[in-house]
Scaffold this active site. Structure first.
Site, PDB file in Angstrom:
ATOM      1  N   SER A  47      29.969  36.971  46.414  1.00 41.59           N
ATOM      2  CA  SER A  47      31.244  38.016  46.225  1.00 41.59           C
ATOM      3  C   SER A  47      32.188  37.056  45.693  1.00 41.59           C
ATOM      4  O   SER A  47      32.220  35.850  45.632  1.00 41.59           O
ATOM      5  CB  SER A  47      31.869  37.860  47.724  1.00 41.59           C
ATOM      6  OG  SER A  47      30.805  38.759  48.462  1.00 41.59           O
ATOM      7  N   GLU A  48      32.928  37.764  44.714  1.00 42.96           N
ATOM      8  CA  GLU A  48      33.741  36.820  43.721  1.00 42.96           C
ATOM      9  C   GLU A  48      35.126  36.214  44.419  1.00 42.96           C
ATOM     10  O   GLU A  48      35.605  35.256  43.702  1.00 42.96           O
ATOM     11  CB  GLU A  48      34.299  37.519  42.385  1.00 42.96           C
ATOM     12  CG  GLU A  48      35.230  38.720  42.762  1.00 42.96           C
ATOM     13  CD  GLU A  48      34.504  39.969  42.887  1.00 42.96           C
ATOM     14  OE1 GLU A  48      33.166  40.025  43.290  1.00 42.96           O
ATOM     15  OE2 GLU A  48      35.018  41.102  42.391  1.00 42.96           O
ATOM     16  N   ASN A  49      35.340  36.452  45.960  1.00 42.85           N
ATOM     17  CA  ASN A  49      36.230  35.850  46.324  1.00 42.85           C
ATOM     18  C   ASN A  49      35.674  34.270  46.927  1.00 42.85           C
ATOM     19  O   ASN A  49      36.389  33.682  47.561  1.00 42.85           O
ATOM     20  CB  ASN A  49      36.805  36.722  47.492  1.00 42.85           C
ATOM     21  CG  ASN A  49      35.622  36.992  48.446  1.00 42.85           C
ATOM     22  OD1 ASN A  49      34.526  37.288  48.043  1.00 42.85           O
ATOM     23  ND2 ASN A  49      36.125  37.689  49.483  1.00 42.85           N
ATOM     24  N   SER A  89      33.816  30.485  40.941  1.00 39.23           N
ATOM     25  CA  SER A  89      33.261  31.851  41.046  1.00 39.23           C
ATOM     26  C   SER A  89      33.332  32.444  39.819  1.00 39.23           C
ATOM     27  O   SER A  89      32.249  33.003  39.561  1.00 39.23           O
ATOM     28  CB  SER A  89      34.329  32.313  42.314  1.00 39.23           C
ATOM     29  OG  SER A  89      33.587  33.549  42.608  1.00 39.23           O
TER      30      SER A  89
END
Lengths: 218, 280
Positions: A47-49, A89
């Site tokens: 998840s890019e968060n 990320s």
């Protein structure tokens, strides 16, 4: 079993997964891919968060406000998960460490250029991570319905602003699997019960059509 | 150059530091007095400087040998019109207490650099709801209908930046770099007005560094010195922003004694933190 369009797309894309891959799923149909990971295949979802090892939504009452996917929905972290800041990320995404990204699409043209982040004057949400994902991931698959309210989305040239100059590798719809190689669109498979003629009719782009085009194996 | 900015001058109730405060006031810089001394004498000095130079002068008696400050005083340091970097991803990992106090004190005309504007009623969305944000530099505003409405009615300027580019521009600001070269955005609308650079046959855009006046940071743990550790995905932009602002203020979920966070688990080292917001 009769599958709806979204499930057909998600299940077909899930068959592209291989053990050990680092995979980022966008919002919408791409998120559903996680529901169809083939038995015995183990991938890392990013998840890019800031999470690798994203797992299914938690049981009722077990959500935590610091554990969500990039769309803000509660998720779990699988054993072996890791967390990191946004610079890392996107270093993972842009730096060639991400094996596969699956994204939604508004339009794809016959060279594989994708438009998926804005409709001028109508929808300007911001590109979020989409431009970095398409530019940097090793492989880009677009998950979308073949047409939108009858309008063809696989076009000769995108009329909407493109997301990246880098062409996508594959588009999977409920009607077809189309690969983009050397600037051309090749029809690889048709959807369940769909003929080549039906795909051609629903597609504006010029398609390269091999002698035999198998039906998706779902 | 310092006109309209705010300076915190420690030990400024007397001596050389008082002289520095007066010199800053002379060039129209607002002053936050700090130090120990007789209350009436400090009040007299404060009034004199404010009248003589026509600037705002406030007094805070915090003991800055430790970088602690009350929530109210932390936010009082932030002038209207300031540029803020605020961590958070859809509101997760945003310094909610600082945001609430910004709203309470009504700090207007802010420029907010953040990943997204969250949603109305949550995180940075509260600043947008209160009409305090004149400009936002963000990667995504699609889930905040209030930001969209204000952008369309031109009440708010919105600068959209790809997420990976935004975090790298902030990192560059904190790491002493003029900017970064990224392939993201080449041949798209993002390229407009930017320098394109070829390196080894590949095209990149020059994306310039970003800095802010203040970075209100959220962390899970802060020790008394200001060493920070984060929880899960609430880390996101916070540790990068902690390096890219003139003044970094931390609002932590838990303040713990020095040593509780092991050296290997400190993500943001204490010297990067200017102020730690106290509990309660």
């Amino acid at each position: 079993m009769i599958m709806d369009a979204q499930s057909i797309i998600a299940k077909r894309i899930a068959s592209e997964l291989r053990t050990g891959m680092l995979v980022n799923l966008g919002i919408g149909i791409p998120t559903l891919v996680a529901n169809f990971v083939p038995e015995g295949i183990r991938v890392f979802f990013q998840s890019e968060n800031g999470l690798i090892g994203t797992g299914a939504p938690p049981e009722e009452g077990m959500a935590h406000h610091t554990l969500t996917d990039a769309g803000g929905r509660p998720v779990t972290a699988l054993p072996g998960a890791s967390t990191f800041d946004s610079a890392m990320s996107f270093g993972l995404i842009r730096g060639g460490h991400l094996d596969l990204t699956v994204l939604g699409g508004l339009q794809v043209d016959q060279t594989g250029q994708l438009a998926n982040w804005m409709i001028p004057g109508k929808m300007v949400p911001g590109m979020g991570g989409a431009m970095d994902l398409v530019t940097g991931a090793k492989r880009v698959i677009v998950a979308m319905q073949h047409t939108a309210k009858g309008a063809r989305k696989i076009m000769r040239k995108c009329s909407l602003p493109v997301t990246s100059l880098r062409p996508v590798d594959l588009v999977v719809t409920e009607l077809a699997v189309i690969a983009f190689r050397d600037g051309r669109a090749t029809l690889l498979e048709t959807g369940p019960g769909i003929s080549v003629a039906q795909v051609v009719a629903a597609t504006e782009a010029e398609l390269v059509i091999p002698k035999t085009v198998p039906e998706m194996a779902l | 150059m310092l006109k309209g900015k705010a300076a915190v001058v420690t030990g400024s109730t007397s001596g050389i530091e008082l002289g520095i405060a007066r010199a800053l006031a002379k060039v129209r810089c607002n002053i936050m007095f700090n130090g120990f001394g007789e209350a009436s004498a400090i009040e007299r000095e404060r009034g004199e400087i404010a009248t003589e130079f026509g600037v705002k002068v406030a007094f805070n008696d915090a003991d800055l040998s430790k970088p602690t400050v009350s929530l109210k005083d932390a936010v009082a340091m932030i002038p209207e019109g300031a540029t803020l970097m605020i961590g958070g991803f859809m509101g997760v990992g945003s310094p909610e207490r600082v945001i609430d106090e910004l709203v309470r004190q009504g700090k207007r005309n802010l420029t907010v650099i953040a990943n997204d504007d969250a949603i109305p009623g949550r995180g940075i969305g509260k600043l947008v709801d209160a009409g305090l944000v004149s400009k936002t530099i963000a990667s995504h505003i699609g889930l905040n209908r209030e930001t969209q409405r204000k952008m369309i009615s031109k009440k708010m300027e919105v600068d959209l930046v790809p997420q990976g580019t935004l975090i790298e521009r902030i990192r560059a600001g904190g790491y002493g770099l003029g900017g970064v070269r990224t392939p993201t955005g080449v041949d798209t609308v993002v390229e407009e007005g930017k320098q394109r650079i070829e390196v080894n046959g590949k095209s990149y855009l020059l994306e310039t560094a970003l800095r802010a006046d203040f970075a209100p940071i959220h962390s899970f743990l802060a020790d008394y010195l200001g060493n920070l550790a984060y929880a899960l995905i609430a880390r996101n932009f916070n540790p990068v922003m902690a390096m890219a602002a003139d003044t970094t203020i931390v609002a932590a979920d838990n303040i713990v004694p020095v040593g509780v966070i092991a050296p290997d688990h400190v993500v943001t080292p204490a010297p990067l933190i200017d102020y730690l917001v106290t509990n309660g």
